[in-house]
Design an enzyme around this catalytic site. Structure first.
Site, PDB file in Angstrom:
ATOM      1  N   ASN A 206       0.880  -1.231   0.177  1.00  0.00           N
ATOM      2  CA  ASN A 206       0.015   0.128  -0.109  1.00  0.00           C
ATOM      3  C   ASN A 206       0.910   1.201  -0.127  1.00  0.00           C
ATOM      4  OD1 ASN A 206      -1.767   2.013   0.387  1.00  0.00           O
ATOM      5  ND2 ASN A 206      -2.485   1.162   2.459  1.00  0.00           N
ATOM      6  N   TRP A 207       0.933   1.930  -1.224  1.00  0.00           N
ATOM      7  CA  TRP A 207       1.812   3.107  -1.264  1.00  0.00           C
ATOM      8  C   TRP A 207       1.407   4.423  -0.721  1.00  0.00           C
ATOM      9  CZ3 TRP A 207       3.863   2.317  -7.147  1.00  0.00           C
ATOM     10  CH2 TRP A 207       4.379   1.072  -7.214  1.00  0.00           C
ATOM     11  N   LYS A 208       0.208   3.950  -0.217  1.00  0.00           N
ATOM     12  CA  LYS A 208      -0.680   5.362   0.173  1.00  0.00           C
ATOM     13  C   LYS A 208      -0.486   6.618  -0.634  1.00  0.00           C
ATOM     14  CE  LYS A 208      -0.465   3.297   4.786  1.00  0.00           C
ATOM     15  NZ  LYS A 208      -0.189   3.226   6.151  1.00  0.00           N
TER      16      LYS A 208
ATOM     17  N   HIS B 263      -9.651   0.900   4.531  1.00  0.00           N
ATOM     18  CA  HIS B 263      -8.294   1.155   5.486  1.00  0.00           C
ATOM     19  C   HIS B 263      -8.486   2.052   6.597  1.00  0.00           C
ATOM     20  CE1 HIS B 263      -4.071   2.324   6.534  1.00  0.00           C
ATOM     21  NE2 HIS B 263      -3.774   1.144   5.873  1.00  0.00           N
TER      22      HIS B 263
ATOM     23  N   GLU C 104      -6.955   4.394   7.723  1.00  0.00           N
ATOM     24  CA  GLU C 104      -6.829   5.991   7.768  1.00  0.00           C
ATOM     25  C   GLU C 104      -8.113   6.579   6.805  1.00  0.00           C
ATOM     26  OE1 GLU C 104      -3.049   5.381   5.450  1.00  0.00           O
ATOM     27  OE2 GLU C 104      -2.088   4.754   7.510  1.00  0.00           O
TER      28      GLU C 104
ATOM     29  N   GLU D  52      -5.398  -4.838  10.379  1.00  0.00           N
ATOM     30  CA  GLU D  52      -4.276  -3.779  10.832  1.00  0.00           C
ATOM     31  C   GLU D  52      -4.559  -3.101  11.953  1.00  0.00           C
ATOM     32  OE1 GLU D  52      -2.348  -2.688   6.630  1.00  0.00           O
ATOM     33  OE2 GLU D  52      -4.079  -1.483   7.225  1.00  0.00           O
TER      34      GLU D  52
ATOM     35  N   GLY E 127       2.362   2.387  10.830  1.00  0.00           N
ATOM     36  CA  GLY E 127       3.423   3.705  10.599  1.00  0.00           C
ATOM     37  C   GLY E 127       4.002   4.088  11.775  1.00  0.00           C
TER      38      GLY E 127
ATOM     39  N   SER F 280       3.637  -2.029  10.311  1.00  0.00           N
ATOM     40  CA  SER F 280       5.053  -2.282  10.727  1.00  0.00           C
ATOM     41  C   SER F 280       5.535  -3.535  10.356  1.00  0.00           C
ATOM     42  CB  SER F 280       5.265  -1.764  12.008  1.00  0.00           C
ATOM     43  OG  SER F 280       4.958  -0.203  12.122  1.00  0.00           O
TER      44      SER F 280
ATOM     45  N   GLY G 135       3.084  -1.157   4.229  1.00  0.00           N
ATOM     46  CA  GLY G 135       2.986   0.189   3.841  1.00  0.00           C
ATOM     47  C   GLY G 135       4.540   0.523   3.751  1.00  0.00           C
ATOM     48  N   GLY G 136       5.207   1.507   4.645  1.00  0.00           N
ATOM     49  CA  GLY G 136       6.513   1.763   4.432  1.00  0.00           C
ATOM     50  C   GLY G 136       7.478   0.921   3.744  1.00  0.00           C
TER      51      GLY G 136
HETATM   52  P1  13P Z   1       3.078   0.374   7.794  1.00  0.00           P
HETATM   53  O1  13P Z   1       3.612  -0.776   7.076  1.00  0.00           O
HETATM   54  O2  13P Z   1       3.820   1.514   7.056  1.00  0.00           O
HETATM   55  O3  13P Z   1       2.915   0.526   9.175  1.00  0.00           O
HETATM   56  O4  13P Z   1       1.703   0.500   7.218  1.00  0.00           O
HETATM   57  C1  13P Z   1       0.534  -0.386   7.275  1.00  0.00           C
HETATM   58  C2  13P Z   1      -0.622  -0.127   6.374  1.00  0.00           C
HETATM   59  O5  13P Z   1      -0.991   0.588   6.730  1.00  0.00           O
HETATM   60  C3  13P Z   1      -0.888  -0.769   5.214  1.00  0.00           C
HETATM   61  O6  13P Z   1      -2.079  -0.529   4.594  1.00  0.00           O
END
Ligand code: 13P
Length: 251
Positions: A9-11, A95, A97, A167, A173, A213, A234-235
């Protein structure tokens, strides 16, 4: 046997050039695939370019959101048909967020899930508790409520087509990963909820990703748990080497 599924997920990161470079790097390294399903979910404005960069590889394309209506006067929104048109196979829905920053409710997510399925997309439906909810001992209640609300009205056949991503909000994050045991406990409960609401076949078929994470150094331990079938990253999905190491941890 559930096939492992790792999605990035590149957000709201990347520009056009870096998105294409990242996709090309992953596509080259994944090639025709190796027993693990892999997908990347770039920002919607780069879906087309990233889809082209993935051509000929086994890496699937996913969006980070969509709207439930098929078309019309919905300024700023994107339909399931539009996502299919640019080559998407997956769409992340609900998600945390979007739930916590943008106010999406279970009812909103439910409409999107039904529209995505009707169009032929595979929804990756996210659930997860906040730190306060975990500390108050409400994790299972929260997960159950999000599950039943977000997935209301799905029949067993539809359920088998979706992917769930657990999640925990406190792990996203933050660098604070759920331990393999903490994650497995919730994944086990989610599978039990599916058996209760549907049947054993649904419970054993649906893939449940863990997200929060996930990094190269913790991926293999998480992914070796019996009910963790993949990761939503994510990251660590923004670097070809670290994403590939996570994929290797699932193989
Ligand atoms: P991180 O891996 O950056 O914690 O993000 C997780 C996430 O929200 C994937 O959708």
């Amino acid at each position: 046997m559930r096939r492992p599924f790792i999605a990035g997920n590149w957000k709201m990161t990347q520009d056009r050039a870096s998105a294409v470079a990242l996709a090309s790097g992953i596509a080259q390294r994944v090639g025709a695939g190796n027993g693990v399903d892999v997908a990347v979910c770039p920002p919607s404005c780069y879906l087309d370019a990233v889809g082209q960069a993935l051509t000929g590889s086994a890496v699937g394309l996913g969006a980070q959101n969509m709207y439930h209506e098929p078309k019309g006067a919905f300024t700023g929104e994107i339909s399931a048909a539009m996502l299919l048109d640019v080559g998407c196979r997956y769409v992340i829905l609900g998600h945390s967020e979007r739930r916590h920053i943008l106010g999406e409710t279970d009812a909103d997510v439910n409409k999107k899930v039904l529209a995505a399925l009707a169009a032929g997309l595979v929804p990756i439906v996210c659930v997860g508790e906040t730190l306060d909810e975990r500390e108050a001992g409400k994790t299972l209640d929260v997960i159950r409520t999000q599950f039943t609300g977000s997935l209301a009205g799905l029949d067993a056949g539809q359920m088998k087509q979706i992917v769930i991503a657990y999640e925990p909000v406190w792990a996203i994050g933050t660098g604070k990963t759920a331990t393999p045991e903490q994650a497995e406990e919730v994944h086990f409960d989610l599978r039990k909820i599916m058996v209760d609401c549907y049947d054993e076949a649904v419970g054993q078929t649906v893939r449940i990703q863990y997200g929060g994470s996930v990094k190269p150094d913790n991926a293999a331990a998480l992914l070796s748990q019996p009910n963790i079938d993949g990761a939503l990253v994510g990251g660590a999905s923004l670097d070809v080497d670290s994403f590939m190491e996570i994929i290797a941890g699932a193989a």
